[in-house]
Scaffold this motif. Structure first.
Motif, PDB file in Angstrom:
ATOM      1  N   PRO A   1       0.812  -1.214   0.000  1.00  0.00           N
ATOM      2  CA  PRO A   1       0.000   0.000   0.000  1.00  0.00           C
ATOM      3  C   PRO A   1       0.850   1.271   0.000  1.00  0.00           C
ATOM      4  N   PHE A   2       0.523   2.175  -0.917  1.00  0.00           N
ATOM      5  CA  PHE A   2       1.227   3.442  -0.970  1.00  0.00           C
ATOM      6  C   PHE A   2       0.426   4.454  -0.166  1.00  0.00           C
ATOM      7  N   GLY A   3       0.629   4.376   1.152  1.00  0.00           N
ATOM      8  CA  GLY A   3      -0.166   5.176   2.063  1.00  0.00           C
ATOM      9  C   GLY A   3      -1.416   4.447   2.490  1.00  0.00           C
ATOM     10  N   SER A   4      -2.046   4.963   3.529  1.00  0.00           N
ATOM     11  CA  SER A   4      -3.299   4.398   4.024  1.00  0.00           C
ATOM     12  C   SER A   4      -4.431   5.411   3.984  1.00  0.00           C
ATOM     13  N   ASP A   5      -4.120   6.640   3.616  1.00  0.00           N
ATOM     14  CA  ASP A   5      -5.102   7.696   3.397  1.00  0.00           C
ATOM     15  C   ASP A   5      -4.385   8.829   2.680  1.00  0.00           C
ATOM     16  N   LEU A   6      -5.078   9.945   2.473  1.00  0.00           N
ATOM     17  CA  LEU A   6      -4.493  11.038   1.709  1.00  0.00           C
ATOM     18  C   LEU A   6      -3.273  11.631   2.405  1.00  0.00           C
ATOM     19  N   ALA A   7      -3.362  11.849   3.706  1.00  0.00           N
ATOM     20  CA  ALA A   7      -2.251  12.467   4.427  1.00  0.00           C
ATOM     21  C   ALA A   7      -1.003  11.594   4.380  1.00  0.00           C
ATOM     22  N   SER A   8      -1.154  10.295   4.612  1.00  0.00           N
ATOM     23  CA  SER A   8       0.012   9.407   4.621  1.00  0.00           C
ATOM     24  C   SER A   8       0.592   9.234   3.216  1.00  0.00           C
ATOM     25  N   ALA A   9      -0.256   9.241   2.185  1.00  0.00           N
ATOM     26  CA  ALA A   9       0.245   9.150   0.812  1.00  0.00           C
ATOM     27  C   ALA A   9       1.057  10.395   0.457  1.00  0.00           C
ATOM     28  N   ARG A  10       0.552  11.563   0.837  1.00  0.00           N
ATOM     29  CA  ARG A  10       1.293  12.796   0.574  1.00  0.00           C
ATOM     30  C   ARG A  10       2.626  12.800   1.316  1.00  0.00           C
ATOM     31  N   ASP A  11       2.597  12.333   2.545  1.00  0.00           N
ATOM     32  CA  ASP A  11       3.818  12.305   3.350  1.00  0.00           C
ATOM     33  C   ASP A  11       4.846  11.358   2.739  1.00  0.00           C
ATOM     34  N   LEU A  12       4.393  10.179   2.296  1.00  0.00           N
ATOM     35  CA  LEU A  12       5.309   9.214   1.697  1.00  0.00           C
ATOM     36  C   LEU A  12       5.879   9.752   0.388  1.00  0.00           C
ATOM     37  N   ASN A  13       5.024  10.340  -0.442  1.00  0.00           N
ATOM     38  CA  ASN A  13       5.511  10.922  -1.688  1.00  0.00           C
ATOM     39  C   ASN A  13       6.555  12.000  -1.425  1.00  0.00           C
ATOM     40  N   ALA A  14       6.253  12.889  -0.489  1.00  0.00           N
ATOM     41  CA  ALA A  14       7.180  13.983  -0.189  1.00  0.00           C
ATOM     42  C   ALA A  14       8.519  13.439   0.295  1.00  0.00           C
ATOM     43  N   HIS A  15       8.475  12.385   1.115  1.00  0.00           N
ATOM     44  CA  HIS A  15       9.710  11.849   1.680  1.00  0.00           C
ATOM     45  C   HIS A  15      10.587  11.215   0.603  1.00  0.00           C
TER      46      HIS A  15
ATOM     47  N   GLY B   1      -8.421  -3.751   6.043  1.00  0.00           N
ATOM     48  CA  GLY B   1      -9.810  -3.869   5.614  1.00  0.00           C
ATOM     49  C   GLY B   1      -9.943  -3.878   4.101  1.00  0.00           C
ATOM     50  N   ALA B   2     -11.097  -4.320   3.643  1.00  0.00           N
ATOM     51  CA  ALA B   2     -11.325  -4.493   2.203  1.00  0.00           C
ATOM     52  C   ALA B   2     -11.303  -3.166   1.456  1.00  0.00           C
ATOM     53  N   PHE B   3     -11.823  -2.115   2.071  1.00  0.00           N
ATOM     54  CA  PHE B   3     -11.918  -0.836   1.368  1.00  0.00           C
ATOM     55  C   PHE B   3     -10.535  -0.286   1.041  1.00  0.00           C
ATOM     56  N   ARG B   4      -9.685  -0.133   2.048  1.00  0.00           N
ATOM     57  CA  ARG B   4      -8.331   0.372   1.801  1.00  0.00           C
ATOM     58  C   ARG B   4      -7.523  -0.580   0.915  1.00  0.00           C
ATOM     59  N   ASP B   5      -7.723  -1.861   1.110  1.00  0.00           N
ATOM     60  CA  ASP B   5      -6.919  -2.857   0.410  1.00  0.00           C
ATOM     61  C   ASP B   5      -7.206  -2.883  -1.083  1.00  0.00           C
ATOM     62  N   MET B   6      -8.427  -2.543  -1.493  1.00  0.00           N
ATOM     63  CA  MET B   6      -8.817  -2.777  -2.884  1.00  0.00           C
ATOM     64  C   MET B   6      -9.328  -1.548  -3.639  1.00  0.00           C
ATOM     65  N   LEU B   7     -10.110  -0.678  -3.007  1.00  0.00           N
ATOM     66  CA  LEU B   7     -10.784   0.356  -3.790  1.00  0.00           C
ATOM     67  C   LEU B   7      -9.881   1.455  -4.329  1.00  0.00           C
ATOM     68  N   PRO B   8      -9.098   2.158  -3.483  1.00  0.00           N
ATOM     69  CA  PRO B   8      -8.343   3.295  -4.020  1.00  0.00           C
ATOM     70  C   PRO B   8      -7.190   2.882  -4.926  1.00  0.00           C
ATOM     71  N   ASN B   9      -6.940   1.607  -5.052  1.00  0.00           N
ATOM     72  CA  ASN B   9      -5.841   1.153  -5.904  1.00  0.00           C
ATOM     73  C   ASN B   9      -6.362   0.245  -7.015  1.00  0.00           C
ATOM     74  N   HIS B  10      -6.584  -1.041  -6.721  1.00  0.00           N
ATOM     75  CA  HIS B  10      -6.948  -2.002  -7.759  1.00  0.00           C
ATOM     76  C   HIS B  10      -8.222  -1.596  -8.515  1.00  0.00           C
ATOM     77  N   LEU B  11      -9.306  -1.353  -7.792  1.00  0.00           N
ATOM     78  CA  LEU B  11     -10.573  -1.084  -8.472  1.00  0.00           C
ATOM     79  C   LEU B  11     -10.576   0.279  -9.148  1.00  0.00           C
ATOM     80  N   PHE B  12      -9.931   1.260  -8.538  1.00  0.00           N
ATOM     81  CA  PHE B  12      -9.825   2.561  -9.189  1.00  0.00           C
ATOM     82  C   PHE B  12      -8.964   2.483 -10.455  1.00  0.00           C
ATOM     83  N   GLN B  13      -7.976   1.595 -10.472  1.00  0.00           N
ATOM     84  CA  GLN B  13      -7.190   1.419 -11.688  1.00  0.00           C
ATOM     85  C   GLN B  13      -8.061   0.852 -12.814  1.00  0.00           C
TER      86      GLN B  13
END
Length: 536
Positions: free
Chosen positions: A197-211, A279-291
Motif C-alpha cells: 500500500p502506498f499510504g493508508s489515506d491522503l495524508a500518509s500518501a502525501r507524506d510518503l511521496n514527499a519523503h 480492511g477491504a476498502f483500503r486494500d482494494m478500492l483506491p488502488n486495484h478497483l480505481f485502476q
C-alpha cells in the motif's frame, strides 16, 4: 510491451511457470543471436535488480517466478544480476536452493509440464547473490554498493522494495544517502519499485511521496499495482480503442451504468493481523478497483506514450466526486456455507469492526460520464472468485414491442472478464424461432484460450520487463495516488456520524443486503455472482 497479432500465437512446450501451454526460450533474443524475438520483444538492457525482502513470500512466489519466465522467453540480457537483501546471515547457495525449491513447487502447481526447466533456472541461479543486513542501517547499503560493483551491469540498477510499508521511507532514504540513486555518477539508470500500500489515506500518501521525492525524482519511482500486470487488464484499452464498434457508444448517451467486481472465495487465510489494520476498502478500492475504473473511463490518449496515458488516467481520478457515507456499504462475513466467521479467524479481534466487503457508488464529474454510476464491489468469502467489468448500455425504447408478447427486453451488457476467466461476453436480444415475434436473451462469448495459447505469467513479468525498459505506462504517478486517496478520504475520516456501520453477510454468499439496496435506489441490481455461462 508485447506487440499485437491477428493470428493465434503458437508456442512450443516448455516448463515456464504459471501456464497451461508455456513458451519455449526464444534463444535468439538473449543468447547473443539477435536483439529481438519473433514477436518483436527485445531483450531488456543489462541491469542489477536489488530485491529488498529477498526472503519474503512476494520474492519466492512472484518475483523469482516472473524473472524465470522472462528467462524462458529470452527477455533478459546476459548482463542481468539479482542481489537479494534480507535480515539474517545465509550463504548465497542456500538462498538459491530455497528459491529453487519454491520455484519447483510453484511450477508443479501452475504448469502442465510439472517442473521448471533446469537450463533456464541455472541461467538465472548463477546470477543470484545474497546480501545480509538491516534495511535501515547504512552498513547494509554499503554492502549492497560493494556487491553491485562486483556483479554490476553497466551502471543500470533497479531497487525493488518487496518489504512492509514501514520500510519504504528508510530504504529509499538510505539508498539516497548512499548515493545509489545518483544517475549522474552511476553511468546508467537508477529506479525504485514500490509495492502497495502506498499510504493508508491522503495524508500518509502525501507524506510518503514527499519523503521519497527528497531522494529520487518522480521519473525514478515506479509505484507498482500488480492488477495492471494482468494481460486482460491491459487489453481493456485494446478493446476500447482498437474497435470502432465500442468507442462511439462509450459515453453517457448510451451507457446506463458500469459495474466493477473483484470477489474472492477465500477468507483472510491467516493474515488476520494485517487485515485488521487494512480492511477491504483500503486494500482494494483506491488502488486495484480505481485502476480498473480509470482504464474504462479515461479519455482516448493521442498515443500510448507513458505520460500521455498516465495524464488521461490522472484526469479520471481528478473527476471522481468525493465519496460520502451514503455512497459506500461495508460488510463482514459471518458463519455460513463457506466457512467460519471473520471474527473466528486467527489474529482477529472477537469484536472486530473491520470490513471484509466494500461496495461503492462512484460518479465522475466530466462531460463523457456525467450521471453514469460506476458501482464497485469487492469482498472475501463470497460465492465466486471473479474479477470483471460489466458495461450496461441503456435500454432501447419499448414502443414498437408493446403489442407483442414481450415481458421485457434485457439490456445489452458488455462484460470484460479479467480473472479467472479471460475474455469478453456480450448479452443481447434476438427473436426466438417460431411463428410469433418473441424475444430471447442470448450471449456471445470470446475466450482468450480459444484463440491464443496461454503464456507463462504470474502477473509481474510485464511490470518487471517494462521497468527495465523504462516504460512507466503501467505504473502510478504521485498525482494519481493522491487523487485516488482524496476521493475516498471523507469515508476513511468521517467528520459526522462516526465510522460507517459494518453489516453481516454469510460466508459463501453475495454480500450484505444493504449493498443490494445501494443499487436498488437507482433502479439497478448487482450482476449475479453465479451467472457464469456453462459451455456445452
Amino acid at each position: 510491451m508485447p506487440s499485437d497479432t491477428n493470428a493465434p500465437v503458437e508456442q512450443n512446450p516448455s516448463a515456464a511457470v504459471g501456464a497451461k501451454v508455456p513458451a519455449a526460450p526464444p534463444a535468439a533474443v538473449a543468447r547473443g543471436d539477435g536483439p529481438c524475438g519473433p514477436a518483436g520483444e527485445c531483450a531488456a538492457p543489462p541491469c542489477t535488480l536489488v530485491i529488498f525482502g529477498a526472503g519474503g513470500d512476494l520474492t519466492k512466489r512472484l518475483l523469482i517466478p516472473a524473472l524465470y519466465n522472462l528467462v524462458v522467453d529470452g527477455l533478459l540480457d546476459d548482463g542481468m544480476q539479482v542481489i537479494g537483501v534480507n535480515r539474517g546471515e545465509r550463504a548465497t547457495d542456500q538462498w538459491r536452493d530455497d528459491l529453487h525449491t519454491s520455484l519447483q513447487q510453484f511450477a508443479a502447481e501452475r504448469s502442465s509440464a510439472g517442473k521448471a526447466d533446469e537450463a533456464s533456472w541455472n541461467w538465472l541461479a548463477q546470477r543470484l547473490h545474497y546480501v545480509a543486513g538491516d534495511f535501515a542501517t547504512p552498513e547494509t547499503f554499503e554492502r549492497v554498493k560493494q556487491a553491485m560493483s562486483k556483479n554490476g551491469s553497466g551502471g543500470n540498477a533497479i531497487f525493488y522494495l518487496a518489504v512492509g510499508e514501514r520500510f519504504f521511507k528508510p530504504v529509499v532514504e538510505q539508498l539516497g544517502k548512499a548515493g545509489l540513486l545518483d544517475e549522474s555518477s552511476a553511468g546508467g539508470f537508477r529506479r525504485v519499485v514500490i509495492e502497495k500500500p502506498f499510504g493508508s489515506d491522503l495524508a500518509s500518501a502525501r507524506d510518503l511521496n514527499a519523503h521519497i521525492l527528497n531522494y529520487a525524482s518522480e521519473q525514478q519511482i515506479y509505484r507498482i499495482d500488480h492488477f495492471l500486470g494482468k494481460e486482460t487488464v491491459q487489453s481493456i484499452l485494446a478493446v476500447r480503442f482498437a474497435n470502432a464498434l465500442f468507442e462511439p457508444v462509450w459515453r453517457r448517451e448510451y451507457i446506463d451504468s458500469v459495474q466493477i467486481t473483484a470477489s474472492e472465495t477465500l477468507g483472510v487465510e491467516g493474515r488476520g493481523a494485517f487485515y485488521e489494520h487494512t480492511g477491504a476498502f483500503r486494500d482494494m478500492l483506491p488502488n486495484h478497483l480505481f485502476q480498473l475504473l480509470a482504464m474504462v473511463a479515461m479519455e482516448p490518449p493521442n498515443s500510448f506514450d507513458a505520460e500521455t496515458v498516465r495524464d488521461k488516467k490522472a484526469e479520471v481520478f481528478e473527476a471522481i466526486q468525493p465519496l460520502r457515507a451514503d455512497d459506500v456499504v461495508f460488510g463482514q462475513y459471518e458463519q455460513g456455507p463457506a466457512g467460519v466467521a471473520y471474527r473466528a479467524e486467527p489474529n482477529v479481534a472477537p469484536d472486530s469492526k473491520t470490513e471484509t466487503y466494500a461496495a461503492a457508488r462512484v460518479y465522475l464529474d466530466n462531460w463523457r460520464w456525467a450521471g453514469v454510476p460506476f458501482y464497485l464491489r469487492t469482498g472475501k468469502r463470497l460465492a465466486t472468485r471473479r474479477t470483471e467489468i460489466a458495461v450496461q448500455l441503456k435500454r432501447v425504447p419499448f414502443l414498437m414491442f408493446r403489442d407483442l408478447p414481450v415481458d421485457a427486453l434485457v439490456p445489452n451488457v458488455l462484460t470484460l472478464r479479467i480473472d479467472p476467466a479471460h475474455g469478453t461476453r456480450f448479452d443481447f436480444n434476438v427473436k426466438v424461432p417460431g411463428p410469433t415475434m418473441r424475444m430471447g436473451k442470448v450471449r456471445s462469448t470470446f475466450d482468450y484460450n480459444d484463440f491464443f495459447k496461454e503464456q507463462a505469467n504470474v502477473g509481474y513479468e510485464t511490470l518487471l520487463y517494462d521497468c527495465m525498459l523504462g516504460d512507466e505506462t503501467l505504473f502510478q504517478r504521485a498525482d494519481s495516488i493522491e487523487g485516488s486517496w482524496a476521493a475516498v478520504d471523507a469515508v476513511l475520516h468521517p467528520t459526522a456520524g462516526g465510522a460507517l456501520p459494518v453489516y453481516g453477510y454469510a460466508a459463501g454468499g453475495s454480500g450484505p443486503a444493504e449493498a443490494d439496496a445501494l443499487l436498488a435506489r437507482a433502479g439497478h441490481a448487482w450482476r449475479p455472482l453465479d451467472d457464469e455461462p456453462k459451455r456445452p
